[in-house]
Motif scaffolding. Sequence first.
Motif, PDB file in Angstrom:
ATOM      1  N   ARG A 209      37.036  27.591  14.857  1.00 37.49           N
ATOM      2  CA  ARG A 209      37.667  26.369  15.344  1.00 37.49           C
ATOM      3  C   ARG A 209      37.142  25.159  14.569  1.00 37.49           C
ATOM      4  O   ARG A 209      37.895  24.238  14.258  1.00 37.49           O
ATOM      5  N   SER A 380      49.745  24.277  23.613  1.00 35.44           N
ATOM      6  CA  SER A 380      48.955  25.465  23.928  1.00 35.44           C
ATOM      7  C   SER A 380      49.488  26.106  25.206  1.00 35.44           C
ATOM      8  O   SER A 380      49.730  25.419  26.197  1.00 35.44           O
ATOM      9  N   GLY A 385      44.107  28.064  23.388  1.00 33.75           N
ATOM     10  CA  GLY A 385      45.105  27.958  22.326  1.00 33.75           C
ATOM     11  C   GLY A 385      45.229  26.612  21.643  1.00 33.75           C
ATOM     12  O   GLY A 385      46.232  26.348  21.002  1.00 33.75           O
ATOM     13  N   LYS A 388      45.351  26.672  17.326  1.00 35.39           N
ATOM     14  CA  LYS A 388      46.158  27.707  16.682  1.00 35.39           C
ATOM     15  C   LYS A 388      46.894  27.186  15.450  1.00 35.39           C
ATOM     16  O   LYS A 388      47.306  26.024  15.388  1.00 35.39           O
ATOM     17  N   ASP A 390      50.077  28.923  12.811  1.00 34.66           N
ATOM     18  CA  ASP A 390      50.992  30.060  12.807  1.00 34.66           C
ATOM     19  C   ASP A 390      50.776  30.933  11.568  1.00 34.66           C
ATOM     20  O   ASP A 390      49.857  30.698  10.773  1.00 34.66           O
ATOM     21  N   SER A 396      49.348  23.809  15.040  1.00 28.87           N
ATOM     22  CA  SER A 396      50.002  23.531  16.313  1.00 28.87           C
ATOM     23  C   SER A 396      49.958  22.034  16.589  1.00 28.87           C
ATOM     24  O   SER A 396      49.201  21.278  15.961  1.00 28.87           O
TER      25      SER A 396
END
Length: 416
Positions: A209, A380, A385, A388, A390, A396
């Motif tokens: 993260r 999320s 989430g 994230k 893709d 996101s």
Amino acid sequence: LKADDDLSVAAEDWVDAKKDTGEVRSGAKEYLGEIKPPPKDGDPKSNADWWKGLSEQEKADYISMHPDSVGNLNGLPADVRDEANRAIFEEKRAEYQTQYKNIPEEPKPKYVSSGRAIRYSDEWLEWRQKYEGRRAHLKSALEGVKAIQKRFDRTGEGGLPEAYLLRFDPNDDGRVVLANGNPDTADHTALYVPGTKTHSGGIDGDLNRGVTLWQESHTLSPGDKISTITWFDYDAPNQIPNATSDKYAEKAASALREFLDGNRVAHEAATGGTAHTTVIGHSYGSTVIGDAAKYRSDYADTWSDPLPADDVIAAGSPGMQAEHAADLGIDPDHMWAMKAGGVGSDDWFVREGGRRVGLGGNGVIPTDREFGGHVMESDSDDHGGYWKVDDHQRPSVSLKNQARVIVGDYMGVTLE
């Protein structure tokens, strides 16, 4: 450090080196005693002044003989702490690998027949009592070591900057603080605090993260120096019911507060100024931030600012120990929050799930309008989430909004 019979340094060599270091420390006791030690329970500014007062030779010698002390001193330069902690990292990896390898294999058969009943064998029960808990701990710690090494190995990948290991301790649930890019010279610094169930054996996701935050922030502001830090230096609740208690955050507050203060001191020493700093709390990590905002250390009766940070982001927060952002000394214009949607979302756990955490005044959480601040748009659909990307590496909405705050692009943030 001398390898046995080849050019590779094995775990056994590191274990032997640690023993040799102890012998050197003993033999050089008189000389080392002449090097002024760091101030006892010193604040980050005192630590920085102590380090500045040493000669280059004394600095090198002190790192060599006392890496555990140097690596944990807030206020020291990031590259110094990194050097010390990497020495500890290598020694502990070797020590734990050796210990894990030396644990006897699990006895078989595990079960034996006793009349019509089946029971555990005496040999297996004895093995479990002696080794099972230790083996589980070593395995978890080594998984954390593997995750940190993986991040080291990614340096340069897609422009990813050098990693700085600012804290490392594999004992118990472990402690890991790792920066992407040097925070001492960064224009923008973001510190991410993970929440419930965090432990060093599962730190890989939290380190990723930090990487994802760096990548998106760098994309938005490629001309700036950016550092993102995964900060796990506290005993996190090990399950959701325990996250209804403030005791974990209360104990963590001093460590977070003093790290942030040390980061500011080190940055001022390196650049003469301060970085734009964002603190991000996920889940119970936001509760830790709330307590840190209220914390008063032993070395300061008051603070000029509630937190040495410009912006605060709470993602999936169960509460920040206050009814309003202003109660924490946080400017509502620089308080940001987001929540997940869907079944099993953040609000479900706090509201409908019967686990009303109650870690805010009157049960208020940062995404409630009465808390103040901004509620950011989030796509999320679950509690984890918010970071994230893709399959095509497109970020996101949740991730982009966090990055916009990190680089100070407030007008670009989309709100609910």
